[in-house]
Design a protein around this motif. Structure first.
Motif, short mmCIF file in Angstrom:
data_model
loop_
_atom_site.label_atom_id
_atom_site.label_comp_id
_atom_site.label_asym_id
_atom_site.label_seq_id
_atom_site.Cartn_x
_atom_site.Cartn_y
_atom_site.Cartn_z
N ALA A 1 -1.97 6.14 2.50
CA ALA A 1 -3.29 5.56 2.75
C ALA A 1 -3.84 6.02 4.10
CB ALA A 1 -3.20 4.03 2.73
N GLU A 2 -2.94 6.24 5.06
CA GLU A 2 -3.36 6.68 6.39
C GLU A 2 -3.23 8.19 6.56
OE1 GLU A 2 -4.69 5.15 9.05
OE2 GLU A 2 -4.90 3.32 7.86
N LYS B 1 -5.28 3.51 -2.47
CA LYS B 1 -4.40 2.71 -1.63
C LYS B 1 -5.07 2.41 -0.28
CE LYS B 1 -0.46 2.01 -3.88
NZ LYS B 1 0.11 0.67 -4.10
N ALA B 2 -5.85 3.36 0.22
CA ALA B 2 -6.60 3.12 1.45
C ALA B 2 -7.63 2.01 1.24
CB ALA B 2 -7.28 4.40 1.91
N ALA C 1 -5.83 -1.20 1.47
CA ALA C 1 -5.57 -1.51 2.88
C ALA C 1 -6.81 -2.11 3.54
CB ALA C 1 -5.12 -0.25 3.62
N ASN C 2 -7.97 -1.60 3.19
CA ASN C 2 -9.23 -2.13 3.73
C ASN C 2 -9.48 -3.54 3.21
OD1 ASN C 2 -12.44 -2.40 3.48
ND2 ASN C 2 -11.93 -1.11 5.24
N SER D 1 -4.18 8.26 -2.99
CA SER D 1 -4.18 7.84 -1.58
C SER D 1 -5.45 7.09 -1.21
CB SER D 1 -4.02 9.06 -0.67
OG SER D 1 -2.83 9.76 -0.96
N SER D 2 -6.58 7.53 -1.74
CA SER D 2 -7.85 6.88 -1.39
C SER D 2 -7.92 5.47 -1.97
CB SER D 2 -9.04 7.72 -1.87
OG SER D 2 -9.11 7.76 -3.28
N THR E 1 0.84 -1.20 0.00
CA THR E 1 0.00 0.00 0.00
C THR E 1 0.88 1.26 0.00
OG1 THR E 1 -0.25 -0.06 2.43
CG2 THR E 1 -1.89 -1.25 1.11
#
Length: 236
Positions: free
Chosen positions: A138-139, A152-153, A156-157, A149-150, A134
């Motif tokens: 992401a954070e 990659k977030a 991560a989810n 970024s969203s 990721t």
């Protein structure tokens, strides 16, 4: 071939280094690429096979899965490294196109590949891993890279969802790299500013990601987690 490592985005940087290091460790590697590079070509006939696919194409993904099934009877790990990285365009129509690309490469392709490769991952004995690469963004997103970024977030989810769905046979985790290797697009001033916000104040280097991958694969009791390989940048 059995217990192969399948890695996406192997033509450069992190993916290329992971290919090299897993081969040195004695693994068979199935290396995905979109555009072949001379650096990746070096590993032909060295326990590596190459599969080409455009990860924005579901047809290409299906064809690649078929090839993987021909090359190996089982997979030890799937590492989703392929990435598309760009700042958000100021033009809304262009930004919408970017968003579609980010979603397809960072979320849809890993989702489809995890599902389609599940059988190969559950064959054989021993630990099996899926690792999503990721990003610290992401954070803690950089506004210039908000839609990247969203996506990659979202990946991560998905790590957490797949950890729940694929347990106990397969461990699913993510690695969030920080400033690993600067690209040519960053000026000296930008590099300095990034390192000032990184606690260890240096580039991590691609080997740090391989070490993170190894740590996850060697630990039999970790799933649904994220390992930050960012020199402490996520704390700044």
């Amino acid at each position: 071939m059995e217990n192969a490592i399948f890695i996406t985005g192997c033509n450069r940087r992190i993916g290329l280094h992971l290919t090299k290091r897993f081969l040195e460790e004695g693994y068979y590697v199935i290396a995905h690429y979109r555009k072949m590079t001379p650096e990746l070509e070096i590993y032909k006939n060295k326990n590596a096979v190459f599969v080409r696919a455009d990860l924005t194409s579901t047809k290409d993904i299906d064809n690649m899965v078929k090839q993987i099934g021909i090359f190996t009877k089982s997979l030890r790990a799937v590492i989703h490294n392929a990435s598309f990285y760009e700042s958000t365009s100021s033009d809304l129509k262009e930004a919408a196109k970017q968003y579609q690309m980010f979603f397809q490469v960072h979320m849809l392709a890993p989702f489809l590949l995890n599902q389609k490769l599940h059988k190969l991952l559950t064959r054989g004995e021993g630990m099996r891993d899926i690792i999503h690469i990721t990003d610290t963004n992401a954070e803690n997103p950089d506004p210039r890279f908000d839609i990247y970024s969203s996506a990659k977030a979202g990946l991560a989810n998905l790590t957490k969802s797949f950890a729940k769905n694929f347990a106990p046979q397969i461990k699913v985790n993510s690695i969030a790299p920080g400033p690993i290797v600067f690209s040519k697009r960053e000026s000296e001033e930008q590099r300095k500013a990034i390192l000032e916000k990184t606690l260890l104040q240096k580039e991590g280097g691609v080997e740090s990601v391989f070490q993170g991958v190894q740590a996850i694969m060697n630990n039999s009791f970790i799933t649904g987690s994220c390992l930050n390989v960012d020199g402490g940048r996520s704390l700044s």
